[in-house]
Scaffold this active site. Structure first.
Site, PDB file in Angstrom:
ATOM      1  CD  GLU A 130     -23.478 -49.541  -1.032  1.00 20.37           C
ATOM      2  OE1 GLU A 130     -24.398 -48.840  -0.532  1.00 20.37           O
ATOM      3  OE2 GLU A 130     -23.707 -50.557  -1.709  1.00 20.37           O
TER       4      GLU A 130
ATOM      5  CG  HIS B 210     -26.288 -50.913 -12.032  1.00 19.71           C
ATOM      6  ND1 HIS B 210     -27.368 -50.208 -11.611  1.00 19.71           N
ATOM      7  CD2 HIS B 210     -26.076 -51.869 -11.095  1.00 19.71           C
ATOM      8  CE1 HIS B 210     -27.822 -50.726 -10.468  1.00 19.71           C
ATOM      9  NE2 HIS B 210     -27.043 -51.732 -10.132  1.00 19.71           N
TER      10      HIS B 210
END
Lengths: 330, 323
Positions: free
Chosen positions: B59, B128
Site C-alpha cells: 500500500e 478488518h
C-alpha cells in the site's frame, strides 16, 4: 584547440556549480549560527560531485526529486540562489514562499519536484513520476536522490519492486556517505558491502561510481540516461561519497561516531580539489582562473544573503493559503 | 435508474475514465479479478491494463506511486482493498498527499482519490473492522467523503475525481449491495454539502455512511410514537457543512450523533464541538452520541453486535435527549 576550449568551459562550469554549493552552504552555516536560519539544516558539503555530476547529465525536461539534504541538488538544477537562501530564511520571496524551508525545496518550473524529510518516503513518489512519464509516453527520465540510510526502509523496497515490475524510467541515486545520521553503514545494514545487490535482487541493474569525482559521475550517468531514455527501465547507482560536516547543525563534524582523523582523511578526496587538480593537470586553467571564480561565487552568495535578509517574512494572511487547490473547470 | 451502491461507484469511475484519459485506477485486484468487491467490474476489459493497474500488496508503494503520478499531471484513483490496509499508506497520505501543496508554496496540486471500504462488515475481527475517518479528517490538506446512498456515491465520486485535491472516499462493504436511485449521465454533488435525508421537528439525528440507514430506520420507528426526527447526512466529513447542520439544530434544539467508530476523539466529538461552538444557544440539552464500543472489534457474533451501534440504541438515545 576548439575542443580544448569547450572542455575548459565545461569543466569550469562543473567547478563553478560545485563551488557555488560549497560556499552557499558555508554561508548557510554562518547564518544558522546567527539564527537567521532555523530548524534543521543538513549540509551537503563533501557530496557536491554527486548532485552536480548527475544533474548535468540530464535535460531540463527530466524530473529531479531528493531527500532533505537537497540544497545542492536544487542549486545544481539551476534554481536562483537568492530564492533558495530566502527559503532558508523563511521569507516570502523564497522558492516556496517560506513554507517549505531547508528540507522542502521545490522548484516545479525546473522540474525539481521537492525535498522530502521522511527517510525512504519519496522513493515511491519518484516511481510515480516515472509511471506518469511512461503512461503519457513522454521521453523523460527521473533522477531520485537519497542516502544509503533509506535503502533498508520498506518504502524503498516497495518502490524498487514497482519500478522493476513495470519498467519505469527512474534512476535511483544512492549517495552512500557511510552514515545514517550517526549510525555507520555496518551497524545499519545487513550485507552492507552490497548496497547495489539490494537493487539487483529486485531485478534492477545497478552499479557503483566514485561520488567524489564529478567527471566520473557525469560520464556514468550520461550513459545510463541514454539507455533509460531509449528503453524505459529503472537503474540504481551507488555513489560512494562522504559528508564533511555533521548530520545536521546539531551534530559536530566528528566526535561520537567518527574520528577527526577519518574526516581529515576523507577531506583529502574533496571533489573540488580533485576537479581543480584535473583542470590543472590538463593545463585547462591557472590559479588565477580559480581566484576569479572564487570572487564571482562569493558575490553570488553575498547577494543571496542580502536578498534573503532584505526580504519580508510572509504576511499573516499567508497562513491559510495553499492548503487546498481551488477547483477549476476541466 | 435503480441500482446498487457498487454499480453507482462503477458508473462514476467508468464515466470519468471515458471522459479524461489522465484518470486511471490502481490497487490490489482492481483489474483481472474485477475488484475485491467487484466495484471495477468490466474495467480492465474496457480500459486495458495500462489504466486499470493491478498492484502487489504494498500500500505504501502504490499509494506513493499514485501521488507521484498526480504530481506529474495524472489523476489517479487508488482503490484500497479496505481502509484498514490504508494504515500502511498513512505516511504517503499524510506526509505527502496532504502536505505537498503547502510545503511547495502552492506550486503543486495533488488531484487523487483514495477510496475503498471502511467500517465493519460481519465477523471480520479486529484488524478488518474499524472506522478510521477521524484519522483522515484530522489532517489539513485532505478532503473526506463518506456517502451512504447510491445517488450520493455516484455524484460525490465524480466530484472527488474532478477535484484538484487529495480526497479520501470511504465506502462500506455492507453498503455495496444496497439499492437506490442512480441518476444517469452527468451527475455531480458538490463536495462539502450535507443533505437533510428526512425532515422532522423534534430532534436532529446526524449520521453518515452505513449509520445513516440505521438512523432512518430508527426515525420510522420513532414516528410511530409521534416523535418526528430530522435526519441529516453530512456526506462530506471534511470540509463539514456546518450551515446545514446548524439550520437543523436551530429548528429541533436536540441532537443525537451516530457514528460507527470509537468514541474517544471520534468524529462525533468534532461534530458536537462544531454544534456547541456555533449553536450552543439553540440547544435544549446536551448532545448525545451513539458510537461503536471502545474496544478492538471482537470476532464472536454476540460480542460484535454489542460493539456496533444498532437501531434500538439510536432510539434509546433519541428518547434520552427528549426526556
Amino acid at each position: 584547440m576548439a575542443r580544448s576550449s569547450s572542455q575548459r568551459d565545461d569543466w569550469f562550469a562543473l567547478y563553478r556549480q560545485m563551488l557555488l554549493i560549497r560556499r552557499f552552504e558555508e554561508k548557510s552555516a554562518e547564518m544558522y549560527a546567527l539564527a537567521k536560519i532555523g530548524g534543521f539544516l543538513h549540509l551537503y558539503i563533501g557530496q557536491e560531485a554527486v548532485a552536480v555530476g548527475c544533474i548535468d547529465a540530464v535535460e531540463e525536461q527530466d524530473y529531479i526529486i531528493a531527500a532533505y539534504r537537497e540544497h545542492g541538488h536544487c542549486l545544481a538544477r539551476g534554481s536562483d540562489p537568492k530564492a533558495v537562501m530566502a527559503e532558508l530564511f523563511g521569507k516570502v520571496t523564497g522558492l516556496c514562499k517560506g513554507k517549505g524551508g531547508s528540507m522542502h525545496l521545490f522548484d516545479v518550473p525546473r522540474n525539481f519536484m521537492g525535498g522530502y524529510a521522511i527517510v525512504g518516503g519519496h522513493l515511491p513518489l519518484a516511481t510515480g513520476l516515472a509511471f506518469a512519464v511512461k503512461y503519457q509516453r513522454r521521453p523523460q527520465v527521473v533522477l531520485c536522490f537519497f542516502g544509503e540510510g533509506a535503502v533498508p526502509s520498506g518504502q524503498a523496497h516497495e518502490a524498487f519492486n514497482l519500478a522493476a515490475l513495470w519498467s519505469l524510467p527512474v534512476i535511483f541515486i544512492c549517495e552512500n556517505n557511510r552514515y545514517a545520521m550517526g549510525t555507520p553503514l555496518e551497524r545499519e545494514m545487513a550485507l552492507y558491502k552490497g548496497v547495489t545487490e539490494r537493487a539487483q535482487a529486485h531485478g534492477i541493474e545497478a552499479s557503483r561510481v566514485n561520488g567524489m569525482d564529478v567527471l566520473a559521475v557525469r560520464a556514468h550517468i550520461r550513459e545510463i540516461v541514454e539507455t533509460v531514455r531509449q528503453t524505459p527501465k529503472p537503474f540504481f547507482i551507488e555513489a560512494m561519497t562522504y559528508r564533511f560536516m555533521g548530520h545536521s547543525m546539531a551534530d559536530p563534524a566528528h566526535g561520537h561516531y567518527r574520528t577527526r582523523e577519518e574526516v581529515e582523511e576523507a577531506r583529502k578526496h574533496d571533489p573540488l580539489l580533485l576537479l581543480k587538480q584535473q583542470i590543472l593537470d590538463q593545463a585547462l586553467g591557472t590559479e588565477a582562473d580559480f581566484k576569479a571564480i572564487e570572487r564571482e561565487i562569493g558575490q553570488i552568495v553575498n547577494d543571496a544573503i542580502a536578498f534573503a535578509d532584505a526580504s519580508p517574512f510572509p504576511a499573516a494572511s499567508e497562513l491559510y493559503d495553499d492548503v487546498y487547490a481551488e477547483p477549476t473547470s476541466s | 435508474m435503480i441500482g446498487t451502491y457498487r454499480e453507482a461507484l462503477n458508473q462514476a469511475m467508468r464515466e470519468e475514465m471515458r471522459r479524461d484519459s489522465r484518470v486511471f485506477l490502481i490497487g490490489e485486484e482492481v483489474g483481472y479479478y474485477q475488484g475485491a468487491f467487484k466495484v471495477s467490474k468490466g474495467f480492465v476489459e474496457e480500459f486495458g491494463p495500462q489504466r486499470v493497474v493491478d498492484t502487489p500488496i504494498t500500500e505504501a508503494g502504490f499509494t506513493g506511486l499514485a501521488i507521484g503520478a498526480a504530481m506529474a499531471g495524472l489523476r489517479p484513483i487508488v482503490e484500497l482493498m479496505t481502509f484498514n490496509f490504508g494504515i500502511l499508506a498513512m505516511d504517503q497520505i499524510v506526509n505527502n498527499a496532504a502536505k505537498i501543496r503547502y510545503m511547495s508554496g502552492g506550486q503543486l496540486a495533488i488531484p487523487i482519490v483514495i477510496r475503498g471500504p471502511g467500517s465493519a462488515a460481519h465477523q471480520l475481527a479486529a484488524q478488518h473492522s474499524q472506522s478510521l475517518e477521524a484519522w483522515f479528517c484530522h489532517v489539513p490538506g485532505l478532503k473526506v467523503i463518506a456517502p451512504a446512498t447510491p445517488r450520493d456515491a455516484k455524484g460525490l465520486l465524480i466530484s472527488a475525481i474532478r477535484d484538484p485535491n487529495p480526497v479520501i472516499f470511504i465506502e462500506a462493504q455492507l453498503l455495496y449491495p444496497t439499492k437506490g436511485d442512480i441518476p444517469e449521465g452527468e451527475w455531480t454533488i458538490p463536495i462539502g454539502q450535507a443533505e437533510v435525508k428526512r425532515v422532522g421537528r423534534d430532534v436532529t439525528i446526524l449520521a453518515y455512511s452505513k449509520m445513516l440507514l440505521l438512523a432512518l430506520e430508527a426515525a420510522d420507528v420513532l414516528a410511530q410514537d409521534g416523535i418526528e426526527a430530522e435526519v441529516v447526512d453530512p456526506r462530506t466529513l471534511r470540509p463539514l457543512d456546518t450551515k446545514t447542520i446548524i439550520a437543523s439544530v436551530s429548528k429541533t434544539g436536540r441532537v443525537v450523533i451516530v457514528e460507527e467508530g470509537w468514541p474517544f476523539a471520534g468524529l462525533g466529538a468534532q461534530l458536537a464541538e462544531s454544534i456547541y461552538t456555533h449553536a450552543f444557544d439553540a440547544l435544549d440539552g446536551p448532545i448525545v452520541r451513539v458510537t461503536g464500543a471502545d474496544v478492538p472489534m471482537p470476532y464472536s457474533r454476540p460480542l460484535e453486535d454489542l460493539a456496533i451501534p444498532d437501531r434500538d440504541r439510536i432510539i434509546t438515545a433519541v428518547k434520552q435527549v427528549l426526556s
